[in-house]
Enzyme design. Structure first.
Site, short mmCIF file in Angstrom:
data_model
loop_
_atom_site.label_atom_id
_atom_site.label_comp_id
_atom_site.label_asym_id
_atom_site.label_seq_id
_atom_site.Cartn_x
_atom_site.Cartn_y
_atom_site.Cartn_z
N ASP A 472 -2.20 4.25 45.19
CA ASP A 472 -1.69 4.97 44.02
C ASP A 472 -2.71 6.03 43.62
OD1 ASP A 472 0.43 4.85 41.65
OD2 ASP A 472 -1.54 5.17 40.76
N ASP A 515 3.73 9.04 42.94
CA ASP A 515 2.34 9.20 43.39
C ASP A 515 1.86 7.99 44.18
OD1 ASP A 515 2.39 7.41 41.35
OD2 ASP A 515 0.81 8.34 40.15
#
Length: 857
Positions: A472, A515
């Site tokens: 992430d 993301d």
């Protein structure tokens, strides 16, 4: 009025009118020019006279003259202009009169007062009189006598006037005497010109009449077409052109049947089949041969856009061309493209030559053949990838009517070949983007799960281990909100490239969404997985990207890991384990790797299992509990709306808040079902109360891709006889902005059913403003950080003021979130925000009565 019917009469009248107008215009222009010259000379004389007078005065003043000398000087100056057209008057200014007293002088008129006030000399050059008013401004040496004046102040003025009426009258008389002999000469020259033009017209029209009288059969029309029709003047050339076109159309009628039959035969071949799509070049070669049977043609070409500023030029030759002819043709086509605005920004061309019949050689081409006989059709067609062109070159002597038919065929061929190319490109794009993320070109989420399943089966069969990383990008929302989605997309692309550079070529990298990235590391144990994960973190940490404002943004990753089969043997369990470890890394401070321990395996799966069981049980037993938080008018304290929040009650009586289960529920694909249950339970409670206000409901991003979401919400509202206009769905950026077209259709459908819409966390990102621009929004829920920041930060107050002004201008009501204390509430009222909610007003409660019992302090 009688209309003139002959060219002779028209030319004669036009000549007379022209001559008269020319003489009058010339007289007017020259006389005006002379008058300006007289005025300019008179003004220069006045200027010189005033300057000389001043210099004389100045020399006398330096000797320290008396009042008697002054008056004698003024009388002498006036006597010097007696019996002339000049007048001169010297005025004493207020500053001098104040020190030395008044003198006999006329009263100041407006121009004199203007010069004294401004200190600038003035020229008046209108009417019969030229006037120059010279300002006498004080200098340092003047202050010896004029002690009350400052440098630059006006001590007096010299007013010089000249009557130029006699000069103008004399000049007009001289001009008329000089101009009179020119008039008859101009008239005679004009009449001679008319006679000459008439003679040329008579000769040209007579020749044309002779050609027309010579036509006795259809074949004679070609002779007239070849003849040079000259009416003697280029202005009549369009008439000759129109006559030739008319003759060509008339002659074309005789061959219409033959050409239509040819056209029909070709059009019958314009049918798209799988064979045509498969080998479209051979298809065009055959068409070229068919066209050549009727009209000698030696080449076709097509231009297609195959990428950003990349074009594909395909040339189809009837026979084998020489290398020189190929090069000449390519150069000519590129020059033609360069003149088209679409290609002005630059382009690259990939060229391929095809030969329909290689048994013969094509005669050598010259540049004139290509330039004169190229017919290009450039059409902008976004559906088939941009610019598409097709053209034809033919040998001289071809029948022009046949050309018209061939051009119509080429237009059809343009669409056919373009469609073939488009189908081929579209099919390839579908195949590619069915497996790829369009932003990063990495594998997408669907392919990731297929690869993960495949790797699980392969490793299980051969007894291998493999690693799984969930990655992430830290603080991506902040980057996206600060610099916009364009920079955010570039940031993700750089992160993807950095991850790719840190793993092996056969490792599998995919973008899971937003993301978040995932990496499958075949045949890798715990130590190897840890090593690769750390290498990925280091690679992204060293990354630095320049922002639009010149700053630098660095990368940081939170990484969770899992190893098959140590941590799980089922693919979903393995992913959930790695995903949980990633969230642990973020919770521990971000920018790190969470390495699982044996105890983590027990804790993670116990937690995941418990929450998954709770979610399944909540769906099965319809055990979602609605909590209500009031949204009030901050000025009156009246409750105008209730936000409905989702909770799950545990067996021990404790309550599980939404943050603890929403992510898992979305990954399980059950969040929309929880939303339906929440909506039903909330409407059931509201229907049993006296509450008549609005209900705010959060909407899961999955709703966008559910075909039955709108129908289901409509059914639920109808089952409780609840007005859809009282239901406000809150939308956030999250995953929606990536598909604006889908979001727009979804929102318009909701609005058509009567539901209202609110943007949650408005101002947190650029896309919020896209929502306001494109969608019918009813409420803006202002980002809570801005509301809290109003207490101490002027920037936050300025942002909130702007949002409130925007909402007011667009007729959209604003809602303040995070109203946590009295000071924030006061700022909300001060800024004019329409509605407010937060813990200071009321915490979420399962009791609608408590939610409505509000007293603002």
């Amino acid at each position: 009025m009688t209309r003139i019917k002959t060219i002779r009469g028209l030319l004669l009248i036009a000549a007379i009118v022209f001559s008269t107008a020319l003489v009058a215009a010339t007289h007017y222009a020259v006389s005006n020019l002379f008058e300006r010259s007289v005025r300019d000379n008179a003004m220069r004389d006045a200027n010189t006279f005033a300057e000389m007078t001043f210099q004389s005065m100045f020399q006398l003043m330096r000797t320290g003259w008396s009042r008697q000398q002054l008056e004698e000087f003024i009388r002498a100056i006036r006597r010097s202009v007696d019996n002339t057209q000049h007048q001169i008057q010297i005025y004493r200014g207020p500053r001098v009169a104040e020190l030395f007293g008044e003198i006999s002088q006329p009263a100041f008129d407006d121009p004199i007062r203007k010069v004294i006030a401004s200190g600038d000399s003035l020229q008046l050059n209108n009417g019969p009189e030229v006037r120059f008013i010279h300002a006498l401004r004080a200098e340092d040496q003047c202050r010896v006598c004029h002690t009350n004046a400052q440098p630059g102040e006006v001590l007096g003025v010299i007013d010089v006037r000249q009557d130029i009426t006699p000069l103008l009258a004399a000049s007009n008389r001289q001009f008329l005497l000089a101009f009179a002999p020119i008039i008859p000469v101009a008239v005679i020259a004009t009449l001679l010109m008319v006679a000459y033009i008439r003679r040329r017209l008579d000769r040209a029209i007579g020749g044309f009449a002779t050609n027309i009288r010579s036509v006795s059969k259809l074949a004679d029309l070609r002779q007239i077409e070849k003849a040079r029709l000259d009416f003697g003047f280029s202005e009549f050339s369009p008439v000759a052109g129109e006559v030739k076109q008319l003759l060509e159309r008339v002659r074309g009628v005789a061959v219409d049947k033959e050409m239509l039959e040819f056209e029909i035969r070709l059009l019958e071949k314009f049918i798209l089949t799988s064979d045509v799509v498969k080998d479209w070049r051979e298809y065009v070669n055959r068409l070229l041969l068919d066209i050549d049977d009727v009209m000698p043609a030696y080449a076709l070409f097509s231009i297609f856009k195959i990428g950003d500023d990349i074009f594909d030029l395909e040339v189809f030759w009837r026979y084998t061309p020489s290398a020189k002819s190929q090069q000449l043709f390519e150069t000519t086509v590129k020059e033609s493209l360069g003149r088209n605005p679409y290609f002005a920004g630059g382009y690259a061309v990939s060229i391929e030559h095809n030969i329909a019949d290689s048994s013969r050689s094509l005669p050598e081409l010259v540049r004139e053949d290509i330039e004169v006989q190229t017919k290009s059709l450039l059409v902008e067609a976004p559906k088939i990838g941009g610019i598409v062109g097709i053209g034809m070159q033919a040998q001289p002597g071809a029948d022009s009517t046949r050309w018209l038919v061939v051009e119509s065929i080429l237009s059809t061929l343009l669409n056919v070949v373009g469609s073939v190319k488009a189908i081929d490109k579209y099919t390839k794009d579908l195949e590619y983007y069915a497996t790829r993320d369009p932003l990063t070109n990495l594998y997408n989420q669907r392919v990731f799960w297929e690869l993960l399943d495949s790797e699980t089966i392969r490793s299980g069969r051969h007894g291998y281990k493999f690693g799984l990383l969930v990655v992430d990008a830290d603080n991506f929302k902040s980057v996206n909100d600060t610099y916009g989605h364009g920079f955010g997309d570039m940031f993700l692309q750089e992160v993807a490239a950095a991850i790719r550079s840190a793993i092996r070529e056969d490792d599998l990298l995919a973008r899971y969404g937003g993301d978040e990235f995932v990496v499958i590391l075949p045949e890798t144990d715990l130590a190897g997985t840890t090593e690769v994960a750390q290498r990925i973190i280091d690679s992204v940490t060293t990354m630095s990207i320049e922002t639009p404002d010149g700053a630098r943004v660095t990368g940081s990753l939170s990484v969770g890991m899992a190893v098959y089969p140590e941590h799980a043997i089922e693919t979903k369990d393995l992913f959930l384990f790695a995903d949980t470890m990633m969230y642990r890394a973020k919770a521990e401070g971000k920018g790190r790797l969470a390495i699982p321990t044996p105890q983590d395996v027990v804790e993670v799966f116990r937690s995941l299992s418990e929450k998954s069981i709770l979610i399944l049980a909540a769906v099965e037993a319809r055990g979602v509990i609605p909590y209500f938080q009031p949204i009030v008018n901050p000025k009156t304290g009246e409750v105008e709306a209730l936000e409905v929040l989702s909770r799950i009650r545990l067996e021990d009586g404790s309550i599980l808040v939404a943050d603890a289960f929403v992510a898992i529920a979305e990954k399980m694909g059950l969040m929309h079902k929880l939303d339906y249950i929440l909506m039903e339970r909330a409407l059931e409670i509201v229907s049993q109360s006296d509450y008549k206000g609005l209900l705010f409901l959060n909407m899961s991003p999955r709703a966008l891709v559910l075909n039955d979401f709108v129908q289901e919400t409509r059914r639920i509202a109808a089952s409780f006889d609840f007005d859809p206009g009282r239901i406000v769905f809150e939308i956030t950026e999250r995953e929606t902005i990536k598909n604006m077209a889908l979001l727009e259709r979804f929102i318009n459908t909701l609005r058509a059913e009567g539901f209202r819409l609110a943007i949650d966390d408005f101002g947190s990102g650029f896309s919020s403003f896209h929502y306001v621009k494109r969608f019918p929004i009813d409420f803006l829920k202002i980002e809570g950080d801005f509301i809290v920041g109003m207490k101490h930060n002027e920037k936050d107050r300025a942002l909130v003021r702007s949002i409130v002004a925007l909402g007011r201008d667009l007729g959209i009501r604003t809602v303040a979130e995070y109203v946590e204390d009295t000071e924030v509430l006061a700022k909300v009222v001060e800024q004019g925000i329409d509605l407010a909610q937060g813990y200071h007003i009321r915490r979420p409660t399962p009791s609608i009565e408590e939610a409505l019992d509000i007293t603002l302090g």
